[in-house]
Design a protein around this motif. Structure first.
Motif, PDB file in Angstrom:
ATOM      1  N   GLU A  39      53.453  39.106  29.211  1.00  0.00           N
ATOM      2  CA  GLU A  39      52.167  39.756  29.530  1.00  0.00           C
ATOM      3  C   GLU A  39      52.113  40.721  30.732  1.00  0.00           C
ATOM      4  O   GLU A  39      52.766  40.055  31.744  1.00  0.00           O
ATOM      5  CB  GLU A  39      51.233  38.676  29.807  1.00  0.00           C
ATOM      6  N   LEU A  40      51.509  41.998  30.647  1.00  0.00           N
ATOM      7  CA  LEU A  40      51.434  42.588  32.106  1.00  0.00           C
ATOM      8  C   LEU A  40      50.078  42.429  32.363  1.00  0.00           C
ATOM      9  O   LEU A  40      49.359  43.386  31.896  1.00  0.00           O
ATOM     10  CB  LEU A  40      51.746  44.008  31.753  1.00  0.00           C
ATOM     11  N   GLU A  41      49.538  41.349  33.041  1.00  0.00           N
ATOM     12  CA  GLU A  41      48.257  41.241  33.304  1.00  0.00           C
ATOM     13  C   GLU A  41      47.532  42.307  33.946  1.00  0.00           C
ATOM     14  O   GLU A  41      48.129  42.627  35.127  1.00  0.00           O
ATOM     15  CB  GLU A  41      48.035  39.953  34.069  1.00  0.00           C
ATOM     16  N   SER A  42      46.561  42.752  33.613  1.00  0.00           N
ATOM     17  CA  SER A  42      45.999  43.984  34.071  1.00  0.00           C
ATOM     18  C   SER A  42      44.142  43.688  33.932  1.00  0.00           C
ATOM     19  O   SER A  42      43.877  43.300  32.828  1.00  0.00           O
ATOM     20  CB  SER A  42      46.388  45.410  33.473  1.00  0.00           C
ATOM     21  N   PRO A  43      43.543  44.433  34.705  1.00  0.00           N
ATOM     22  CA  PRO A  43      42.168  44.465  34.440  1.00  0.00           C
ATOM     23  C   PRO A  43      41.720  45.312  33.434  1.00  0.00           C
ATOM     24  O   PRO A  43      42.386  46.318  33.420  1.00  0.00           O
ATOM     25  CB  PRO A  43      41.372  44.833  35.835  1.00  0.00           C
ATOM     26  N   ASN A  44      40.691  45.470  32.632  1.00  0.00           N
ATOM     27  CA  ASN A  44      40.251  46.546  31.678  1.00  0.00           C
ATOM     28  C   ASN A  44      39.792  47.764  32.807  1.00  0.00           C
ATOM     29  O   ASN A  44      39.732  47.711  33.984  1.00  0.00           O
ATOM     30  CB  ASN A  44      39.028  46.179  30.740  1.00  0.00           C
ATOM     31  N   TRP A  45      39.731  48.809  32.358  1.00  0.00           N
ATOM     32  CA  TRP A  45      39.502  50.152  32.835  1.00  0.00           C
ATOM     33  C   TRP A  45      38.222  49.798  33.679  1.00  0.00           C
ATOM     34  O   TRP A  45      38.188  50.463  34.990  1.00  0.00           O
ATOM     35  CB  TRP A  45      39.359  51.344  32.153  1.00  0.00           C
ATOM     36  N   PHE A  46      36.967  49.294  33.260  1.00  0.00           N
ATOM     37  CA  PHE A  46      35.842  48.946  33.981  1.00  0.00           C
ATOM     38  C   PHE A  46      36.034  48.198  35.227  1.00  0.00           C
ATOM     39  O   PHE A  46      35.648  48.404  36.516  1.00  0.00           O
ATOM     40  CB  PHE A  46      34.771  48.660  33.068  1.00  0.00           C
ATOM     41  N   ILE A  47      36.712  47.170  34.957  1.00  0.00           N
ATOM     42  CA  ILE A  47      36.743  46.076  36.222  1.00  0.00           C
ATOM     43  C   ILE A  47      37.705  46.616  37.055  1.00  0.00           C
ATOM     44  O   ILE A  47      37.301  46.468  38.295  1.00  0.00           O
ATOM     45  CB  ILE A  47      37.525  44.776  35.438  1.00  0.00           C
ATOM     46  N   GLU A  48      38.533  47.363  36.691  1.00  0.00           N
ATOM     47  CA  GLU A  48      39.550  48.188  37.723  1.00  0.00           C
ATOM     48  C   GLU A  48      38.996  49.250  38.446  1.00  0.00           C
ATOM     49  O   GLU A  48      39.245  49.208  39.596  1.00  0.00           O
ATOM     50  CB  GLU A  48      40.856  48.878  36.906  1.00  0.00           C
ATOM     51  N   LYS A  49      37.993  49.959  38.019  1.00  0.00           N
ATOM     52  CA  LYS A  49      37.377  50.921  38.757  1.00  0.00           C
ATOM     53  C   LYS A  49      36.343  50.413  39.727  1.00  0.00           C
ATOM     54  O   LYS A  49      36.161  50.801  40.894  1.00  0.00           O
ATOM     55  CB  LYS A  49      36.479  51.698  37.542  1.00  0.00           C
ATOM     56  N   ILE A  50      35.598  49.193  39.311  1.00  0.00           N
ATOM     57  CA  ILE A  50      34.566  48.480  40.157  1.00  0.00           C
ATOM     58  C   ILE A  50      35.039  47.659  41.134  1.00  0.00           C
ATOM     59  O   ILE A  50      34.798  47.512  42.299  1.00  0.00           O
ATOM     60  CB  ILE A  50      33.854  47.663  39.183  1.00  0.00           C
ATOM     61  N   PHE A  51      36.319  46.695  40.621  1.00  0.00           N
ATOM     62  CA  PHE A  51      36.513  45.760  41.491  1.00  0.00           C
ATOM     63  C   PHE A  51      38.127  45.697  42.017  1.00  0.00           C
ATOM     64  O   PHE A  51      38.633  45.237  42.888  1.00  0.00           O
ATOM     65  CB  PHE A  51      36.564  44.382  40.856  1.00  0.00           C
ATOM     66  N   GLY A  52      38.918  46.702  41.370  1.00  0.00           N
ATOM     67  CA  GLY A  52      40.317  46.863  41.427  1.00  0.00           C
ATOM     68  C   GLY A  52      41.050  45.556  41.034  1.00  0.00           C
ATOM     69  O   GLY A  52      40.654  44.916  39.908  1.00  0.00           O
ATOM     70  N   PHE A  53      42.362  45.462  41.334  1.00  0.00           N
ATOM     71  CA  PHE A  53      43.143  44.377  40.747  1.00  0.00           C
ATOM     72  C   PHE A  53      42.987  42.858  41.718  1.00  0.00           C
ATOM     73  O   PHE A  53      42.676  43.024  42.916  1.00  0.00           O
ATOM     74  CB  PHE A  53      44.741  44.651  40.999  1.00  0.00           C
ATOM     75  N   ASP A  54      43.123  41.924  40.849  1.00  0.00           N
ATOM     76  CA  ASP A  54      43.061  40.508  41.602  1.00  0.00           C
ATOM     77  C   ASP A  54      44.269  40.051  41.568  1.00  0.00           C
ATOM     78  O   ASP A  54      44.757  39.607  40.331  1.00  0.00           O
ATOM     79  CB  ASP A  54      41.941  39.937  40.842  1.00  0.00           C
ATOM     80  N   GLU A  55      44.999  39.670  42.663  1.00  0.00           N
ATOM     81  CA  GLU A  55      46.555  39.101  42.611  1.00  0.00           C
ATOM     82  C   GLU A  55      46.338  37.676  41.928  1.00  0.00           C
ATOM     83  O   GLU A  55      47.643  37.256  41.575  1.00  0.00           O
ATOM     84  CB  GLU A  55      47.181  39.263  44.029  1.00  0.00           C
ATOM     85  N   GLU A  56      45.570  36.981  42.041  1.00  0.00           N
ATOM     86  CA  GLU A  56      45.293  35.687  41.211  1.00  0.00           C
ATOM     87  C   GLU A  56      45.428  35.866  39.660  1.00  0.00           C
ATOM     88  O   GLU A  56      45.933  34.828  38.953  1.00  0.00           O
ATOM     89  CB  GLU A  56      44.138  35.105  41.780  1.00  0.00           C
ATOM     90  N   LYS A  57      44.994  37.162  39.249  1.00  0.00           N
ATOM     91  CA  LYS A  57      45.004  37.343  37.734  1.00  0.00           C
ATOM     92  C   LYS A  57      45.846  38.169  37.295  1.00  0.00           C
ATOM     93  O   LYS A  57      46.223  38.233  36.004  1.00  0.00           O
ATOM     94  CB  LYS A  57      43.614  37.719  37.466  1.00  0.00           C
ATOM     95  N   HIS A  58      46.232  39.301  38.232  1.00  0.00           N
ATOM     96  CA  HIS A  58      47.017  40.363  37.457  1.00  0.00           C
ATOM     97  C   HIS A  58      48.286  40.547  38.371  1.00  0.00           C
ATOM     98  O   HIS A  58      48.465  39.977  39.234  1.00  0.00           O
ATOM     99  CB  HIS A  58      46.138  41.506  38.016  1.00  0.00           C
ATOM    100  N   VAL A  59      49.139  41.352  37.454  1.00  0.00           N
ATOM    101  CA  VAL A  59      50.473  41.753  38.186  1.00  0.00           C
ATOM    102  C   VAL A  59      50.144  43.007  39.277  1.00  0.00           C
ATOM    103  O   VAL A  59      49.540  43.799  38.670  1.00  0.00           O
ATOM    104  CB  VAL A  59      51.601  41.975  37.038  1.00  0.00           C
ATOM    105  N   VAL A  60      50.531  42.720  40.474  1.00  0.00           N
ATOM    106  CA  VAL A  60      49.732  43.679  41.090  1.00  0.00           C
ATOM    107  C   VAL A  60      50.872  44.320  42.116  1.00  0.00           C
ATOM    108  O   VAL A  60      51.881  43.692  42.614  1.00  0.00           O
ATOM    109  CB  VAL A  60      48.696  43.149  42.289  1.00  0.00           C
ATOM    110  N   LEU A  61      50.959  45.852  42.234  1.00  0.00           N
ATOM    111  CA  LEU A  61      51.866  46.394  43.062  1.00  0.00           C
ATOM    112  C   LEU A  61      51.428  46.252  44.614  1.00  0.00           C
ATOM    113  O   LEU A  61      50.326  46.944  44.685  1.00  0.00           O
ATOM    114  CB  LEU A  61      52.000  47.992  42.831  1.00  0.00           C
ATOM    115  N   GLN A  62      51.874  45.569  45.567  1.00  0.00           N
ATOM    116  CA  GLN A  62      51.341  45.097  46.749  1.00  0.00           C
ATOM    117  C   GLN A  62      51.434  46.334  47.928  1.00  0.00           C
ATOM    118  O   GLN A  62      50.501  46.780  48.393  1.00  0.00           O
ATOM    119  CB  GLN A  62      51.890  43.766  47.177  1.00  0.00           C
TER     120      GLN A  62
END
Length: 318
Positions: A39-62
């Protein structure tokens, strides 16, 4: 990239222009605690646009930090000196892939494969747009020389093994860059112990007649994953007018010196194209290849298929 083309809110935007020299740096990618293999955990496009990435839920480039080649390679040599298995892993992304996504995918691969050594991703300037296939294809062609230089640097470090995975259009860059290295510096090329071409978007005739014969000089066979459910490669065939070597919908024809693996049974994304990183069976097969150094004929999860042209192997899981 000129300063006025940079997005101050996007630390990776400066790497979207192909008019520049090969640069090196360091990136940190975080993996969520409840990460699932494949799994490459990622937010959907709407969540990403509004809230961005959540390191507790998603693979994140820090973060990323550009540095000189010598400083980066000095760090690689230091890391290797502390490992029993002195191995380097590198990933080359495909079409329609941003710098950010390439970094995140590399982090996910490193984690899922349980790879302990220094890990690179070679980010070439894809526009990261589904409509930019022609642009990406042309940019890929002018990136070959940078790939040759990059591979030469990896082989110059104190590593016992150099492993390279390329996906989709990125396999063109790796294949041609590697072919050039073989011709220019066969001793350096011999240090590249493992090559994986996943869903390669390469003309089948070019691969069989021009590239595969050169790869036979490597220390072990190149591993190639193909599928008959890869609609992305079928679309590429429509655009290019020629069959792609990673598209098994026209049947699988073994190629001398290539470990050809049929991944048609495995689950993947909507287009059936990103199975190399999405599917546990593929990841497990690569892990056995990398970690146990097992040849194709003894790896678990594969079955041998005989043809008049020789054998290929099929992933048994899904």
């Amino acid at each position: 990239m000129p300063e006025d083309q940079r997005d101050e809110d996007d630390q990776t935007s400066q790497y979207g222009n192909f008019d520049g020299e090969l640069r090196y740096g360091v990136a940190e990618v975080s993996i969520p605690r409840d990460h699932e293999m494949g799994e490459l955990e990622s937010p959907n496009w709407f969540i990403e646009k509004i809230f961005g990435f959540d390191e507790e839920k998603h693979v994140v480039l820090q973060w990323i930090a550009e540095d000189g080649k010598e400083a980066v390679m000095a760090g690689v040599r230091d890391d290797l000196s502390q490992l029993d298995d002195r191995a380097i892993l590198a990933f080359v992304h495909g079409f329609n892939t941003s710098f950010d996504k390439a970094a995140r995918r590399t982090g996910q691969l490193k984690y899922d494969l349980g790879f302990e050594g220094p890990t690179f991703f070679f980010s070439w300037p894809s526009k990261a747009l589904g409509s930019a296939y022609t642009h990406d294809s042309q940019v890929a062609e002018i990136t070959y020389t940078d790939m040759t230089a990059f591979l030469r640097e990896l082989t110059a470090q104190d590593a016992e093994r150099v492993i390279v995975i390329a996906h989709s259009m990125g396999t063109r860059i790796l294949s041609q860059g590697l072919a050039d290295l073989i011709a220019e510096d066969p001793d350096a090329a011999a240090k590249i112990t493992t090559v994986v071409l996943a869903a390669p978007d390469i003309d089948a005739k070019v691969f069989k007649e021009r590239l595969a014969p050169k790869f036979r000089t490597l220390s072990r066979p190149v591993t190639l994953y193909a599928s008959d459910n890869d609609t992305a490669l079928r679309m590429s065939e429509t655009v290019n007018g020629l069959i792609r070597i990673g598209d098994a919908s026209n049947g699988l024809n073994p190629v001398e010196g290539i470990d050809l693996i049929d991944a048609s049974n495995v689950k993947s994304d909507f287009f059936g194209h990103t199975y190399f990183g999405d599917n546990k069976s593929i990841l497990s097969d690569m892990k056995n290849l990398f970690e146990l150094n097992e040849p194709v004929d003894i790896r678990k999860g594969l079955e041998r298929v005989e043809t008049p042209l020789g054998p290929y192997w099929r992933i048994t899981g899904n």
